[in-house]
Motif scaffolding. Structure first.
Motif, short mmCIF file in Angstrom:
data_model
loop_
_atom_site.label_atom_id
_atom_site.label_comp_id
_atom_site.label_asym_id
_atom_site.label_seq_id
_atom_site.Cartn_x
_atom_site.Cartn_y
_atom_site.Cartn_z
N CYS A 322 -12.66 4.64 -4.15
CA CYS A 322 -11.58 3.87 -3.52
C CYS A 322 -11.94 2.40 -3.33
N ARG A 324 -9.80 0.49 -1.59
CA ARG A 324 -9.03 0.14 -0.39
C ARG A 324 -7.86 -0.81 -0.70
N CYS A 325 -7.08 -0.46 -1.71
CA CYS A 325 -5.98 -1.35 -2.08
C CYS A 325 -4.74 -1.05 -1.25
N SER A 326 -4.63 0.19 -0.75
CA SER A 326 -3.53 0.68 0.07
C SER A 326 -2.25 1.01 -0.71
N ALA A 327 -2.32 1.04 -2.02
CA ALA A 327 -1.13 1.43 -2.79
C ALA A 327 -0.69 2.85 -2.45
N ILE A 351 -5.31 8.18 1.47
CA ILE A 351 -6.77 8.01 1.35
C ILE A 351 -7.44 8.46 2.64
N PRO A 383 -5.28 2.83 -8.45
CA PRO A 383 -5.83 2.03 -9.54
C PRO A 383 -7.17 2.56 -10.07
N ILE A 388 -5.85 12.46 -5.51
CA ILE A 388 -5.76 12.74 -4.07
C ILE A 388 -5.23 14.16 -3.81
#
Ligand code: SF4
Lengths: 487, 220
Positions: A322, A324-327, A351, A383, A388
């Protein structure tokens, strides 16, 4: 209490002691202001992201490269970390290792105290939230000043962040104006975003120019060269990385990338996935200490805090890809409705639903793997291609197994356990998943009522007693997508 | 007693090599796949299109961008500074005198200007290492004509000169060109428009802590 594989768990990740998503969610759902803010915000970012992603004809190749680079890093994590350490030291930096939050906080507090600083400036960092650094500093009489606008708002409001990327996503402009007027002693202020931003600029300028020690996280660090990277928008990052005399950066051991060249992949994936921009306004790279430019003392703190446990799980390991883009948060129908606080963890959304239970142990956050409808949208947008749903199913199996360990023979026959084992197998391959979805469409008809399954049979009824489960739509997202791209 | 460093490395080795996975569902060992770099490496479009794209995309970030001929550069700089009302201008020690109008006060930085001096200036003029068309990005490697990081950060106005020959198409074209600076220990700054925030209801507001105005002269 059984003592097999017992170890100190990094419960610092949790905001609540034992988050119960199913208990938190109804309150969040009842808060209409929150739902309105969240809805507007996630829809806006989703649209922006889709737009800039569709611009790149090689997006899928970039995603695959991103995944492969991260997988390589994790499979060689020991060597990569040793290489990083040597490169940072060679460039004049210091490297520290911390097994858990307490150790990281002890190291950082000690460094700040050695410089006799009573105040430090900070760049938004989930990792420092994870270890509850600000509280640890406060205990030592040190004030941590958050310098990101959203973090500042949250800090002034005395709250916790609800979104990885836009922590104040749940506050609208009127609320922000009220917080600034109440806490910063500003007499007159409109609710224009420009004016609100100007208040933050004035408030923080003096601190940037005079504070001796800055603390940051790290988006990436390059094993080969020792280069550390911070990606940001406002310039508070550049201020913290450039003006103080001492810089302390904390990073999870999984934030590595092997080579400098790998930035060409991640600096394309990250901004487009997170803020939906072609590029974020500012990206800073630094390598140890540069004579005559920026902090002349640099410390890098490498944090485990449960990550090696995640690494040991072959299905769960991909969680450490990850960036940590938050998409996945913005696309998630559950997150859009409940907001971040319901997850009771520093890491919310899809996530968070897979990372939190792995970091703290399923026995402490067993409800989080259920905070999902398994629709698969998070996997589609990720990305670095973290599957998940696969990890969620796997963790649900773990939850059941853990109950089983506690519950004896009756639990061993729990149909949930059997069902999850099957599902986990199904999710592990794409074709099996698609086949199961088609079968599901047929198999669900006896249960369905106006598009929702109101009650599941037998012991699975516990799931639908508190929620309606959407039926599997006639056309799956994958089918729709394929049709769309063919058209 | 082992150190934390040894303990963490030991835990990683156990996790990767002989640690039984905590999940009991899959037993296969991970394989290391080679990284396939089959994403775009180069923009094959004509140079003129790449430069146009650079200008278009920098403009989209609400920066001011102008195209100037080489022999018009000094005049364009003078015009930009005058329009902005700049009287005290920060520059790096190696910036050519010929670029600058005689009328303004130059604050030449050899790493010695105080933050207060930088803050009370009216702006900074720098060159750059590269421009990236695809993302509308200026890259500073803090080498020639750029100075240390603080000078392009503290002033409220940044005027940046980029020569057309410095503009590349894609990010993968830019990274190899930056590696030498990194190996020499220099920092790198990517700038894509003026500082901005979207933290208030996701409205993009230009100008928070970094220079609130970014102006770019593209020398053709
Ligand atoms: S899991 Fe994937 S989509 Fe979600 S924050 Fe991490 S990288 Fe982004």
């Amino acid at each position: 209490m059984s003592d097999h594989k017992k170890k100190p768990t990094p419960t610092s990740v949790l905001i609540e002691l034992e988050p119960k998503f199913e208990q938190n969610a109804p309150a969040a759902l009842a808060n209409t202001q929150l739902r309105r803010n969240m809805g507007k915000a996630t829809q806006t970012i989703r649209a922006k992201r889709a737009n800039v992603v569709s611009e790149l004809s090689d997006w899928e190749e970039l995603r695959e490269a991103g995944r492969a680079i991260k997988a390589f890093t994790l499979e060689h994590l020991d060597e990569q970390l040793i290489q990083l350490e040597a490169a940072v030291q060679k460039a004049g930096g210091h490297v520290h290792w911390a097994q858990d939050a307490a150790e990281a906080n002890r190291i950082i507090t000690g460094l700040v105290q050695a410089h006799e600083a009573r105040e430090v400036i900070k760049i938004k960092s989930l990792t420092t939230d994870e270890i509850k650094l600000n509280a640890a500093l406060a205990d030592a009489g040190i004030t941590a000043v958050e310098t990101d606008l959203a973090e500042l708002i949250i800090q002034l409001a005395g709250e916790h962040s609800s979104h990885i990327l836009v922590p104040a996503i749940h506050k609208n402009r009127a609320e922000i104006r009220e917080i600034f007027m109440r806490t910063l002693g500003v007499r007159e202020l409109s609710d224009q975003p420009k004016e609100l931003a100007a208040v933050a600029r004035t408030h923080l300028r003096r601190k940037f120019l005079s504070t001796k020690v800055a603390i940051s996280g790290a988006n990436f660090a390059v094993a080969e060269t020792g280069t550390v990277c911070i990606v940001e928008s406002e310039g508070n990052g550049r201020m913290c990385l450039t003006l103080p005399q001492v810089l302390i950066s904390v990073m999870g051991i999984e934030k590595l990338i092997p080579t400098f060249r790998d930035f060409e992949v991640f600096l394309q994936l990250l901004p487009r996935s997170s803020t939906g921009e072609r590029m974020n306004p500012y990206t800073s790279l630094w390598t140890g200490v540069t004579p005559g430019d920026g902090p002349q003392e640099f410390h890098l703190v490498l944090l485990d805090n449960g990550r090696t446990d995640v690494l040991a799980d072959q299905i769960g390991r991909q969680t450490l890809n990850c960036i940590r883009c938050s998409a996945c948060l913005n696309i998630c129908p559950v997150y859009e409705r409940t907001g971040g606080h319901a997850y009771g963890s520093v890491y919310p959304g899809p996530i968070g639903a897979i990372l939190t239970p792995q970091l703290v142990g399923v026995e402490h956050a067993g409800s989080l793997p259920y905070a999902s409808s398994l629709c698969g949208a998070c996997y589609e947008v990720c990305p670095v291609k973290i599957n998940i749903p696969e990890v969620l199913i796997h963790l649900r199996g773990e939850v059941v197994r853990q109950k089983q360990d506690e519950g004896g023979i009756r639990a061993a026959l729990d149909p949930e356990n059997v069902a999850f084992k099957t599902l986990a197998k199904v999710f592990s391959s794409r074709t099996a998943y698609e086949r199961a979805q088609s079968l599901g469409k047929v198999g669900q008809w006896p249960l369905q009522h106006e598009g929702y399954i109101k009650s599941l049979p037998g012991l699975l009824g516990g799931w639908t007693a508190t929620r309606d489960m959407p039926t599997i739509p006639e056309q799956t997202f994958r089918e729709w997508w394929e049709e769309r791209t063919k058209a | 007693m082992s150190t934390t460093r040894e303990r963490i490395l030991q835990r990683i080795q156990t996790a990767l090599h002989d640690g039984a996975p905590t999940g009991r569902l899959v037993a296969e060992q991970p394989t290391t796949e080679p990284v396939l770099r089959d994403y775009r490496q180069r923009d094959e479009a004509p140079r003129a299109d790449i430069i146009d794209r650079f200008i278009e995309r920098v403009t989209e970030y609400k920066a001011i961008v102008r195209r100037v001929e080489e022999d018009q550069l000094a005049a364009a700089i003078a015009e930009a500074l005058a329009a902005r009302g700049v009287e005290r201008l920060v520059i790096s020690a190696d910036l050519p005198e010929a670029w600058l109008p005689a009328s303004i006060t130059l604050l030449r930085d050899a790493g010695d200007l105080s933050y207060e001096t930088l803050g009370s200036s009216h702006g900074v003029l720098t060159g750059c290492a590269l421009g990236i068309a695809q993302t509308g990005t200026l890259v500073l490697d803090h080498g020639a004509l750029q100075g240390r990081r603080a000078i392009s950060l503290v002033p409220d106005y940044h005027l940046c000169i980029v020569h057309a020959a410095q503009i590349v198409g894609l990010l993968p074209e830019a990274m190899p060109q930056l590696e030498a600076a990194v190996r020499a220990g220099r920092p790198i700054t990517f700038i894509s428009g003026p500082s901005a925030t979207s933290d208030i209801e996701l409205n993009r507001v230009e100008g928070v802590h970094g220079p609130r105005t970014l102006e770019v002269l593209v020398v053709i």
